[in-house]
Design a protein around this motif. Structure first.
Motif, PDB file in Angstrom:
ATOM      1  N   PHE A 107     -13.922  60.070   8.489  1.00  0.00           N
ATOM      2  CA  PHE A 107     -14.709  61.136   9.138  1.00  0.00           C
ATOM      3  C   PHE A 107     -16.137  60.692   9.418  1.00  0.00           C
ATOM      4  O   PHE A 107     -16.793  61.223  10.307  1.00  0.00           O
ATOM      5  CB  PHE A 107     -14.647  62.404   8.282  1.00  0.00           C
ATOM      6  N   VAL A 108     -16.639  59.757   8.614  1.00  0.00           N
ATOM      7  CA  VAL A 108     -17.899  59.092   8.951  1.00  0.00           C
ATOM      8  C   VAL A 108     -17.506  57.645   9.246  1.00  0.00           C
ATOM      9  O   VAL A 108     -16.992  56.943   8.364  1.00  0.00           O
ATOM     10  CB  VAL A 108     -18.906  59.163   7.791  1.00  0.00           C
ATOM     11  N   SER A 244     -24.365  56.117   7.962  1.00  0.00           N
ATOM     12  CA  SER A 244     -25.672  56.595   8.427  1.00  0.00           C
ATOM     13  C   SER A 244     -26.650  56.587   7.277  1.00  0.00           C
ATOM     14  O   SER A 244     -26.322  56.988   6.155  1.00  0.00           O
ATOM     15  CB  SER A 244     -25.573  58.021   8.958  1.00  0.00           C
ATOM     16  N   VAL A 245     -27.884  56.166   7.586  1.00  0.00           N
ATOM     17  CA  VAL A 245     -28.934  56.206   6.572  1.00  0.00           C
ATOM     18  C   VAL A 245     -29.239  57.667   6.208  1.00  0.00           C
ATOM     19  O   VAL A 245     -29.804  57.960   5.162  1.00  0.00           O
ATOM     20  CB  VAL A 245     -30.177  55.420   7.090  1.00  0.00           C
ATOM     21  N   GLY A 246     -28.791  58.596   7.057  1.00  0.00           N
ATOM     22  CA  GLY A 246     -29.022  60.018   6.813  1.00  0.00           C
ATOM     23  C   GLY A 246     -28.106  60.620   5.759  1.00  0.00           C
ATOM     24  O   GLY A 246     -28.211  61.799   5.437  1.00  0.00           O
ATOM     25  N   GLY A 316     -25.782  64.487  15.075  1.00  0.00           N
ATOM     26  CA  GLY A 316     -25.648  63.441  16.093  1.00  0.00           C
ATOM     27  C   GLY A 316     -25.448  62.045  15.528  1.00  0.00           C
ATOM     28  O   GLY A 316     -24.707  61.232  16.097  1.00  0.00           O
ATOM     29  N   ASP A 317     -26.090  61.742  14.389  1.00  0.00           N
ATOM     30  CA  ASP A 317     -25.993  60.387  13.828  1.00  0.00           C
ATOM     31  C   ASP A 317     -24.571  60.057  13.364  1.00  0.00           C
ATOM     32  O   ASP A 317     -24.237  58.887  13.181  1.00  0.00           O
ATOM     33  CB  ASP A 317     -26.985  60.218  12.648  1.00  0.00           C
ATOM     34  N   LYS A 325     -17.517  68.782  16.951  1.00  0.00           N
ATOM     35  CA  LYS A 325     -18.677  69.512  17.463  1.00  0.00           C
ATOM     36  C   LYS A 325     -19.943  68.837  16.920  1.00  0.00           C
ATOM     37  O   LYS A 325     -20.072  68.661  15.699  1.00  0.00           O
ATOM     38  CB  LYS A 325     -18.589  70.946  16.944  1.00  0.00           C
ATOM     39  N   VAL A 326     -20.838  68.451  17.827  1.00  0.00           N
ATOM     40  CA  VAL A 326     -22.132  67.944  17.367  1.00  0.00           C
ATOM     41  C   VAL A 326     -23.065  69.144  17.220  1.00  0.00           C
ATOM     42  O   VAL A 326     -23.211  69.929  18.152  1.00  0.00           O
ATOM     43  CB  VAL A 326     -22.736  66.931  18.373  1.00  0.00           C
ATOM     44  N   VAL A 327     -23.622  69.295  16.026  1.00  0.00           N
ATOM     45  CA  VAL A 327     -24.474  70.472  15.773  1.00  0.00           C
ATOM     46  C   VAL A 327     -25.870  70.016  15.344  1.00  0.00           C
ATOM     47  O   VAL A 327     -26.081  68.855  14.981  1.00  0.00           O
ATOM     48  CB  VAL A 327     -23.876  71.371  14.656  1.00  0.00           C
TER      49      VAL A 327
END
Ligand code: NAD
Length: 491
Positions: A107-108, A244-246, A316-317, A325-327
Motif C-alpha cells: 500500500f506504500v 516516504s520520509v513523511g 500525495g507523497d 483517492k489522494v487527499v
C-alpha cells in the motif's frame, strides 16, 4: 484504565501546525486520557531574539510534564541560531533517538516489502556538540566529542531495546578504520557489551558500506546502533526507501524526559498547502502512548492509520497504483478518525507493549594519565609555505626536553622528509615530544618521559619570541602507559 497524563505540545513551524492539528484530533478521538499544555518554541521565538528558540516558561512546562510532543521546527539559517532540537535533546539528557521504520507494502510503494528496521542513534554527542572555530584564513574545525559513558548508555539501550521488543540482531555502524579513538571506542564497547546478550546476534559494519547495504538490502538489518551523525543520515535513508520520509516517527528518550516527533523536518516547500503527510508525527505520537504505558491507544491509532492506507486513501507523497483517492492533510486525518476501532485487513499491526528500559552507567575506573608531548597548531604562510623552512625554525626552538618530532598539514606529514606534492594550507600541526620519546620505536611508554605543563608554556613563549603565530594546542597523553592519540599519516 490508564490515568490521565498531562503532556507538553508544540505545533512547530512550516507543516508543523497542519500535521500537529491532525495528530491532536486523532489522539482526542482515540480516547487516550491526555491533557495538553501548548508551548511556543521555534522560528517566531528565535526571531523575537531568544537565540535558543525556547522561552524559559517552555522549559518549566516540559520539565513538569516529562513528555513532549513536538511538531517539526525550522532552524533559521545563519545568524547564530542553534538548532532547538539539538538543544532540547542535550539539555534534557535525551541520549537515545529511536527511529523505527517498517514497510507498509504494497500500500506504500517500496522496493523492500520486508524491511523492518529500528535505528537507535546516539543523540547528544559526536559532531553535534556544535563546537566549531575558524582557526586560520583557510581552515575551520568542528570537534567530534565522544564519551565512554555516552557510548555505554546508547549501546546498552540498543541491546535492552532488542531484548525487550524481541528483536534478533543488533548491528553497530562506525568509521573506526579512520577514527580509531572516537568511533574505535564506540565499536570496542559494542563488542564487549554484546557478550552480555548471547541470545542477540551482534555484528558491525563500517558506516559507508553499511549505508550502501541499507539502501540496497535493508531486510538484512534489524536494530542498528550508531553515532549521532551517521544515525541521522541512515534513519532518513530508511524512511525514504520504505516509501516516504513523511511516514517515520521518532522518540528521543532520556531518564526522566522524552520527546516525540516525526523524523522529517518542517518542509517549508509544502507548508500551508494542506498536502503534508501527518503519518510520521502520528507514528511519533503512538511511540509516546507506548512510553506513557497506554499501548492500547497506540494500537487503536496504528490500526486505523494502516486501515486508511490500506483503503487507498493517501496523501500525495504516497501516490501509487493502489491509491484510490489522494487527499489533503486534514482529510487524511478525518479518514483515520473515521477508522478508529477498525483493523487493517492485510497489513499487520504488531501489538505494542510498554517496556520501561532503565539504563545506569557506572563511572569508568580512573586511568593513569601521563603528559608526554604536545601538538602545537600554527597559522603560517611565510617562505612559500616551505615545510623545510618551518621545520628548521622549530628544530632551533628549545624548551627543556621537548623536541620537534613531525609537522603535518591537514594530517599528512610534511616534515621531516615530506613530499612536495602535498597540498599545504596555512594550518600546521607541529608535534613536540620528550626527547627520549624519539628513541626505540618512537613511542613513549615510560612515565619517566613525562613532561611538565610548565614546559609547554615555556615552548609557547619561545614560539612567540620566534614570531610564530600559534592557534591552539592539544596535549599528548598516554593512558595506563598506552598511546592515546593518533599518529600523523606518514609519521
Ligand atoms: P524536511 O524533512 O523538512 O523536507 C525534506 C523533503 O521531504 C521536502 O521535499 C519535503 O517537502 C518532504 N517532506 C518532509 N516531510 C513531509 C511530509 N510529512 N509529507 C510530505 N512530504 C514531506 O527537510 P529540510 O527541507 O532539509 O528541512 C527543513 C527545515 O526543517 C530546516 O529548517 C531544518 O532545520 C528543519 N528540520 C527539523 C527537524 C525537526 O524538527 N526534528 C528535523 C529535520 C529538519
Amino acid at each position: 484504565m490508564s490515568e490521565t497524563r498531562r503532556i507538553t505540545v508544540a505545533k512547530g513551524d512550516g507543516i508543523g501546525p497542519e500535521i500537529t492539528s491532525v495528530v491532536l484530533d486523532v489522539l482526542k478521538a482515540s480516547g487516550a486520557p491526555l491533557e495538553y499544555d501548548f508551548i511556543r518554541v521555534g522560528k517566531d521565538v528565535y526571531l523575537e531574539g531568544i537565540k535558543s528558540g525556547i522561552p524559559e516558561s517552555a522549559w518549566v512546562n516540559m520539565a513538569q510534564n516529562g513528555v513532549f510532543l513536538k511538531g517539526p521546527i525550522t532552524t533559521p539559517q545563519g545568524g547564530g541560531y542553534k538548532s532547538l532540537n539539538v538543544t532540547i535533546r542535550k539539555t534534557m539528557g535525551l541520549f537515545a533517538n529511536v527511529r523505527p521504520v517498517k514497510s507498509l507494502s504494497p500500500f506504500v510503494a517500496t522496493s523492500f516489502p520486508k524491511m523492518d528496521i529500528v535505528v537507535i542513534r546516539e543523540n547528544e554527542e559526536d559532531l553535534y556538540a556544535g563546537i566549531e572555530h575558524q582557526q586560520t584564513t583557510e581552515v575551520v574545525q568542528c570537534l567530534k566529542l565522544v564519551s565512554r559513558p555516552g557510548c555505554e548508555k546508547i549501546i546498552r539501550y540498543a541491546f535492552e531495546y532488542a531484548r525487550a521488543y524481541g528483536r534478533k540482531k543488533v548491528t553497530c555502524m562506525t568509521k573506526d578504520n579512520i577514527m580509531k579513538q572516537t568511533d574505535g571506542m564506540f565499536h570496542a564497547i559494542f563488542d564487549k557489551m554484546s557478550k552480555e546478550y548471547p541470545e542477540i546476534e551482534a555484528d558491525h559494519y563500517i558506516i559507508d558500506i553499511g549505508s550502501a547495504r541499507i539502501a540496497n538490502r535493508p531486510e538484512q538489518f534489524d536494530v542498528i546502533v550508531t553515532l549521532n551523525l551517521y544515525g541521522d543520515i541512515i534513519s532518513d535513508i530508511t524512511a525514504e526507501i520504505a516509501g516516504s520520509v513523511g511516514m517515520g516517527g521518532s522518540a528521543n528518550v532520556g531518564t526522566d524526559f522524552a520527546m516525540f516527533e516525526a523524523i522529517h523536518g518542517s518542509a517549508p516547500d509544502i507548508a500551508g498547502k494542506n498536502i503534508a503527510n501527518p503519518s510520521g508525527m502520528l507514528h511519533g505520537a503512538c511511540m509516546m502512548l507506548v512510553h506513557l504505558n497506554m499501548p492500547e491507544y497506540a494500537e487503536k491509532i496504528q490500526k486505523a492509520l494502516y486501515r486508511t492506507i490500506e483503503d487507498g486513501i493517501h496523501t500525495g507523497d504516497l501516490k501509487s497504483e493502489l491509491t484510490k483517492k489522494v487527499v489533503g492533510t486534514k482529510e487524511f486525518g478525518k479518514a483515520v478518525v473515521e477508522r478508529l476501532g477498525k483493523s487493517p485487513e492485510k497489513l499487520k499491526v504488531t501489538k505494542p507493549t510498554s517496556h520501561k528500559i532503565t539504563i545506569s552507567v557506572k563511572p569508568p575506573s580512573k586511568l593513569v594519565k601521563s603528559l608526554i608531548g604536545v601538538d602545537v597548531f600554527l597559522d603560517w604562510t611565510d617562505c612559500d609555505r616551505d615545510p623545510e623552512v618551518l621545520g628548521k625554525l622549530l628544530e632551533s626552538v628549545e624548551a627543556d626536553n621537548l623536541r620537534l618530532k613531525v609537522i603535518t598539514n591537514r594530517g599528512v606529514k610534511v616534515y621531516p622528509h615530506g613530499r612536495l606534492e602535498t597540498f599545504r594550507t596555512d594550518h600546521w600541526r607541529c608535534r613536540f615530544v620528550a626527547k627520549e620519546a624519539r628513541e626505540g620505536n618512537g613511542e613513549v611508554t615510560h612515565p619517566d618521559n613525562q613532561i611538565r605543563y610548565s614546559t609547554i608554556v615555556k615552548l609557547l613563549g619561545q614560539l612567540e619570541k620566534t614570531g610564530l603565530n600559534f592557534i591552539k594546542i592539544e596535549n599528548l597523553y598516554n593512558f595506563n602507559g598506552k598511546r592515546c592519540y593518533s599518529l600523523a599519516q606518514g609519521e
